[in-house]
Motif scaffolding. Sequence first.
Motif, PDB file in Angstrom:
ATOM      1  N   ASP A 133      60.778  35.291  10.144  1.00 44.75           N
ATOM      2  CA  ASP A 133      61.122  34.690   8.858  1.00 44.75           C
ATOM      3  C   ASP A 133      60.364  33.385   8.651  1.00 44.75           C
ATOM      4  N   GLU A 134      60.386  32.522   9.654  1.00 44.09           N
ATOM      5  CA  GLU A 134      59.724  31.229   9.517  1.00 44.09           C
ATOM      6  C   GLU A 134      58.209  31.383   9.452  1.00 44.09           C
ATOM      7  N   ALA A 135      57.647  32.284  10.262  1.00 42.38           N
ATOM      8  CA  ALA A 135      56.206  32.518  10.216  1.00 42.38           C
ATOM      9  C   ALA A 135      55.783  33.030   8.837  1.00 42.38           C
ATOM     10  N   SER A 136      56.580  33.935   8.274  1.00 43.09           N
ATOM     11  CA  SER A 136      56.266  34.485   6.954  1.00 43.09           C
ATOM     12  C   SER A 136      56.274  33.395   5.880  1.00 43.09           C
ATOM     13  N   ARG A 137      57.239  32.503   5.963  1.00 43.63           N
ATOM     14  CA  ARG A 137      57.328  31.423   4.973  1.00 43.63           C
ATOM     15  C   ARG A 137      56.099  30.506   5.043  1.00 43.63           C
ATOM     16  N   ILE A 138      55.686  30.175   6.261  1.00 43.72           N
ATOM     17  CA  ILE A 138      54.517  29.309   6.428  1.00 43.72           C
ATOM     18  C   ILE A 138      53.257  30.014   5.940  1.00 43.72           C
ATOM     19  N   LEU A 139      53.116  31.277   6.304  1.00 47.22           N
ATOM     20  CA  LEU A 139      51.905  32.018   5.941  1.00 47.22           C
ATOM     21  C   LEU A 139      51.789  32.223   4.435  1.00 47.22           C
ATOM     22  N   LYS A 140      52.909  32.341   3.750  1.00 43.89           N
ATOM     23  CA  LYS A 140      52.868  32.465   2.287  1.00 43.89           C
ATOM     24  C   LYS A 140      52.268  31.207   1.663  1.00 43.89           C
ATOM     25  N   VAL A 141      52.615  30.062   2.211  1.00 47.46           N
ATOM     26  CA  VAL A 141      52.055  28.805   1.706  1.00 47.46           C
ATOM     27  C   VAL A 141      50.568  28.722   2.033  1.00 47.46           C
ATOM     28  N   LEU A 142      50.211  29.121   3.245  1.00 50.39           N
ATOM     29  CA  LEU A 142      48.811  29.041   3.663  1.00 50.39           C
ATOM     30  C   LEU A 142      47.934  30.050   2.923  1.00 50.39           C
ATOM     31  N   ALA A 143      48.540  31.095   2.369  1.00 44.87           N
ATOM     32  CA  ALA A 143      47.760  32.113   1.658  1.00 44.87           C
ATOM     33  C   ALA A 143      47.003  31.523   0.477  1.00 44.87           C
ATOM     34  N   VAL A 144      47.498  30.408  -0.059  1.00 41.88           N
ATOM     35  CA  VAL A 144      46.819  29.758  -1.186  1.00 41.88           C
ATOM     36  C   VAL A 144      45.409  29.329  -0.787  1.00 41.88           C
ATOM     37  N   ARG A 145      45.203  29.075   0.514  1.00 37.66           N
ATOM     38  CA  ARG A 145      43.879  28.642   0.967  1.00 37.66           C
ATOM     39  C   ARG A 145      42.831  29.736   0.713  1.00 37.66           C
ATOM     40  N   GLY A 146      43.290  30.978   0.615  1.00 36.85           N
ATOM     41  CA  GLY A 146      42.343  32.051   0.334  1.00 36.85           C
ATOM     42  C   GLY A 146      41.675  31.879  -1.020  1.00 36.85           C
ATOM     43  N   GLN A 147      42.371  31.207  -1.959  1.00 32.71           N
ATOM     44  CA  GLN A 147      41.819  30.969  -3.288  1.00 32.71           C
ATOM     45  C   GLN A 147      40.913  29.750  -3.316  1.00 32.71           C
ATOM     46  N   THR A 148      41.245  28.765  -2.514  1.00 33.33           N
ATOM     47  CA  THR A 148      40.463  27.527  -2.511  1.00 33.33           C
ATOM     48  C   THR A 148      39.327  27.566  -1.500  1.00 33.33           C
ATOM     49  N   GLY A 149      39.454  28.429  -0.488  1.00 32.10           N
ATOM     50  CA  GLY A 149      38.416  28.512   0.527  1.00 32.10           C
ATOM     51  C   GLY A 149      38.510  27.452   1.594  1.00 32.10           C
ATOM     52  N   SER A 150      39.508  26.573   1.514  1.00 25.50           N
ATOM     53  CA  SER A 150      39.649  25.526   2.525  1.00 25.50           C
ATOM     54  C   SER A 150      40.252  26.124   3.792  1.00 25.50           C
ATOM     55  N   PRO A 151      39.885  25.611   4.972  1.00 18.60           N
ATOM     56  CA  PRO A 151      40.355  26.192   6.225  1.00 18.60           C
ATOM     57  C   PRO A 151      41.823  25.866   6.506  1.00 18.60           C
ATOM     58  N   VAL A 152      42.383  26.642   7.401  1.00 13.07           N
ATOM     59  CA  VAL A 152      43.732  26.429   7.897  1.00 13.07           C
ATOM     60  C   VAL A 152      43.619  25.869   9.313  1.00 13.07           C
ATOM     61  N   ASN A 153      44.309  24.762   9.562  1.00 12.94           N
ATOM     62  CA  ASN A 153      44.349  24.213  10.913  1.00 12.94           C
ATOM     63  C   ASN A 153      45.461  24.927  11.682  1.00 12.94           C
ATOM     64  N   ALA A 180      60.843  31.314  24.399  1.00  6.96           N
ATOM     65  CA  ALA A 180      59.478  30.884  24.085  1.00  6.96           C
ATOM     66  C   ALA A 180      58.536  32.071  23.988  1.00  6.96           C
ATOM     67  N   TRP A 181      58.621  33.009  24.930  1.00  5.64           N
ATOM     68  CA  TRP A 181      57.743  34.186  24.881  1.00  5.64           C
ATOM     69  C   TRP A 181      57.958  34.959  23.585  1.00  5.64           C
ATOM     70  N   THR A 182      59.214  35.086  23.176  1.00  2.00           N
ATOM     71  CA  THR A 182      59.527  35.826  21.948  1.00  2.00           C
ATOM     72  C   THR A 182      58.915  35.153  20.730  1.00  2.00           C
ATOM     73  N   ILE A 183      59.063  33.834  20.637  1.00  3.19           N
ATOM     74  CA  ILE A 183      58.521  33.102  19.493  1.00  3.19           C
ATOM     75  C   ILE A 183      57.007  33.241  19.439  1.00  3.19           C
ATOM     76  N   MET A 184      56.346  33.087  20.587  1.00  2.00           N
ATOM     77  CA  MET A 184      54.883  33.151  20.599  1.00  2.00           C
ATOM     78  C   MET A 184      54.390  34.537  20.211  1.00  2.00           C
ATOM     79  N   ARG A 185      55.067  35.574  20.696  1.00  2.00           N
ATOM     80  CA  ARG A 185      54.652  36.921  20.330  1.00  2.00           C
ATOM     81  C   ARG A 185      54.792  37.133  18.832  1.00  2.00           C
ATOM     82  N   GLU A 186      55.921  36.770  18.274  1.00  2.00           N
ATOM     83  CA  GLU A 186      56.146  36.985  16.844  1.00  2.00           C
ATOM     84  C   GLU A 186      55.179  36.157  16.007  1.00  2.00           C
ATOM     85  N   ALA A 187      54.894  34.936  16.450  1.00  2.00           N
ATOM     86  CA  ALA A 187      53.984  34.074  15.699  1.00  2.00           C
ATOM     87  C   ALA A 187      52.584  34.668  15.641  1.00  2.00           C
TER      88      ALA A 187
END
Length: 459
Positions: free
Chosen positions: A130-150, A421-428
């Motif tokens: 859930d949290e990864a999806s929320r972050i990635l939705k925000v970062l998806a805007v970078r696809g329009q601007t072309g700016s990198p994701v850190n 921790a292993w679970t979070i890293m795998r899902e991320a």
Amino acid sequence: MTTADAVAKAVTALAADGPPPLQRAPELEMKSAPSVRVFVAAHHAAVNAILCDEERFSLRHYDELLAQVAGPTRYLVGENDDARKLRLRLLHAAQGHVDAVRRPAAVPNDPLPPNLALGYRDFIATIARDEASRILKVLAVRGQTGSPVNFAREYAFLLAYRMARRVVGVSGPDKAPLLVWLMIAYRNWTQAGPKVSLKGEAGTATTMLTLLHPLFGHVFGTVVKSTAVMRAITANTARHALASFDLALDKPHLAPPESLLAGLHAVRGQFPEVSDEDYRVQSRSVLFELAGALVLIVGKSLGEIAGFAVSPQGHAAGIDWPGLVDRLAVDDPTRTSHDAVINEMLRLGSSSQLVRTVRNDCTWQGVALNAGDRVLLHIDQASHDPAAFAQPECFAPAPDRPYITSGPLQGPHVCYGRAIAWTIMREAIVATRGQIVPVKGASLSAFLALPDNLAFTAA
């Protein structure tokens, strides 16, 4: 000679023909503590044996280092005394309450401890997705601007902070203290690439990370004695970080109902023999350590895994980012193969050290030790020991590999949160599939020994 040079010298000596299990490193010893000798262990067998031998090798120096800068706050990584046993009881009771709250999602009659149970890991995985999806939705805007994701700052550490907020139940401070502003200003001045901001939720995550980092460095990076400057910085940042936990403890109703903070509040009545003051101190210690482990260690490990997967060393080892995502995306209800892949990436791409203090004068595997001697355990070198890992530079995950990436393999100090921790890293990692990908030629940069910048782009 720097500390890293001194450790490297000792490790080289240990790699010679017919090596002893320990190599003395006088360059790491201090004139202000002439009675404390320092030894280095780098062979897998020796490191594992020391980690599992609490009768001879103590963790009391971790408690002493915390006492210098954090008052009565302690970690589970410390002496196995009555206070630590109480913290474990509180943690298990709170975990039990969380399990009861989320009972519809629990696995009935699961024989594993609550923190390792598949039902609880499913719960953690759901939150992570859930949290990864929320972050990635925000970062998806970078696809329009072309700016990198850190990847390190804008994904790994932000996700780790969000997980800590929901699983532990404590948010970061509303405002960044002056020292944090100065540290981030210095970072932005010295580091290439996008600047780091202290605004918004990402800023809160950066603030919490910056406050927690010096304390972990002071405690786990110190071999004999840290400098006065380091202690002053750590005392300042620890004070501000602990204030957030005190505020959360004063307002437990604001914590998520399935968080450990809510659980600790709910099970208070199960410990009538514990005073209110002691209950608060031990609860704060539990929350502080687990939040720190999530915000700092999970975020750091996730960044280092990604950095290794995109590096020439990763490609030479036989793994790249798309291959890693694909391996972890394969369904495994037991999570055994997922855990093996995560641990293999940590073995290859992460580095750490642990320290133990000799309890009493003794002879250990032919080496005469004095009470108070320090032993630095070089986890990275032990994790590349050909005696334990065939072709140690190659990516070859297997559940039966003798991993020590999460600390001791057995005994009272087995890492409590390792499966979380292993679970979070795998899902991320899996969540990035089709969302963000590494920029061609990307490489991981570091700031103050933390992953700092790794260029990805929106897919």
